[in-house]
Design an enzyme around this catalytic site. Structure first.
Site, short mmCIF file in Angstrom:
data_model
loop_
_atom_site.label_atom_id
_atom_site.label_comp_id
_atom_site.label_asym_id
_atom_site.label_seq_id
_atom_site.Cartn_x
_atom_site.Cartn_y
_atom_site.Cartn_z
N LYS A 169 0.92 -1.20 0.13
CA LYS A 169 0.03 0.00 0.08
C LYS A 169 0.99 1.21 0.12
CE LYS A 169 -4.32 1.53 0.11
NZ LYS A 169 -5.43 0.93 -0.67
N SER A 237 -1.43 -1.53 -4.27
CA SER A 237 -2.54 -0.54 -3.99
C SER A 237 -2.05 0.73 -3.46
CB SER A 237 -3.69 -1.43 -3.10
OG SER A 237 -4.25 -2.48 -3.75
#
Length: 376
Positions: A169, A237
């Site tokens: 992330k 992500s």
């Protein structure tokens, strides 16, 4: 993260649970209350939330808060320690994809039988701070690569071939961070915040590929342009929740023990069911030549995929209109498509399918990782 006395990574328990609402963490609480997991041993969570998957998808923040509150309430770690636990939420459950979370926790070494067979191991790390001007450029690649190496060490993995899934992330660009860069006399790769999601993911994937020796160090000009460069295990992500790369390395190690094993493959295009089955086989399940989801017999914990609309605008020589659609962004369309293909393979709509896969698997396709339960 508790470790055994010989510094070997502790065995892993992994469970997939549904989210009954965007702020629901009741299934995590139940696992802890039932003694399946210990709150203080939860080392990572990877999940899907039901927001729009875009820059302003705040369902990720809501779900994150709910899970961290349970970890703090049910364990002895304080708020600062719980904040360090990597919890990666991918927003957007388009089509039939069902909101869910996959929870990784260590277990006491004496609770399992050690084996020389490869078994699941997890390591995590946080990169150095990523500046807005780093995104899309080699400084971000360097910082991510260093973080991957650190996470591998924590997982007890020395051979990159034993890494089957790297979930990250990272920050994307927002109006505020773009303004910050400009105030310091710096330029950013793009001022389109939604485009920066793909950019952040792509740059991170190149960092993973460099760390694992899949590619040589690329140049700035190759980021987002040279699509021959990719990682077969990267799942990246991005969002507004942090200013570092949060890195979870999942692989196999010998001598650890436990029930679980991970494998990987790639989907060559959005319809490549064989790529998903190949990942499941690579994880250790024996399957017939033409498998059906009933052949899984409850042994598949979850699959994790990245996908993208093929930049050619075609799938298997058939034209589609996703990239020209001004009503529904292609992110949502391809995610729903691949989610349906994946659920048809697994027989379960609770699958982790994330979009924006540039430099993650072959162009128009994407990486697939599968975790299976091999039993005691």
């Amino acid at each position: 993260m508790p470790q055994s006395s010989d510094a070997r990574p502790d065995p892993i328990e992994v469970r997939k649970v549904p989210l009954h609402s965007v702020s629901d963490a009741s299934e995590l609480a139940k696992l802890i209350d039932d003694g399946v997991l210990e709150a203080d041993r939860v080392v990572a969570v990877i999940g899907k939330t039901e927001g729009n998957g875009g820059v302003n998808d705040y369902t990720r923040i809501i779900a994150d808060r709910a899970f961290r509150e349970i970890l703090q309430a049910r364990g002895s770690r304080d708020e600062a320690e719980v904040k360090k636990v990597p919890i990666v939420w991918s927003g957007g459950t388009d089509g039939i994809i069902s909101p869910h979370a996959t929870i990784f926790a260590t277990v006491a070494p004496d609770s399992v039988t050690p084996t020389d067979e490869p078994r699941l191991t997890v390591g995590f790390a946080m990169s150095e701070k990523l500046l807005p001007e780093d995104i899309g450029h080699t400084p971000m690649i360097d910082k991510v690569a260093a973080g991957v190496v650190a996470a591998m060490a924590k997982a007890g993995i020395t051979d990159p071939a034993d890494v089957h899934y790297v979930q990250t992330k990272t920050p994307l660009l927002t109006i505020d961070t773009i303004r910050d860069a400009k105030s310091r006399g710096k330029q950013v790769w793009t001022e389109q915040t939604h485009e920066s999601m793909d950019l952040s993911n792509a740059t991170t994937a190149l960092g993973i590929a460099v760390a694992l020796g899949e590619i040589d160090m690329p140049t700035d000009d190759q980021v987002m342009h040279d699509l021959s460069l990719f990682s077969a295990v990267a799942s990246c992500s991005s969002g507004v929740e942090l200013d570092q790369a949060q890195i979870v390395v999942v692989g196999n190690a010998r001598g650890v023990g436990g029930r679980y094993r991970i494998g990987h493959s790639v989907m060559k295009d959005a319809l490549d069911q064989d790529g998903i089955w190949a990942a499941i086989r690579d994880a250790g399940l024996e399957l017939p030549e033409r498998p059906h989801h009933t052949d899984l017999q409850g042994r598949l914990v979850n699959v994790f995929l990245k996908c993208e609309a093929d930049p050619s605008g075609q799938v298997r020589d058939r034209r589609n209109a996703m990239l020209d659609d001004s009503d529904v962004h292609w992110h949502r369309q391809i995610k729903a498509c691949v989610g349906g293909v994946t659920a048809a393979v697994t027989g379960d709509p609770a699958v982790f399918v994330s979009v924006a896969a540039v430099h993650q698997g072959p162009s128009g396709g994407g990486p697939v990782a599968a975790i299976v339960d091999l039993g005691d």
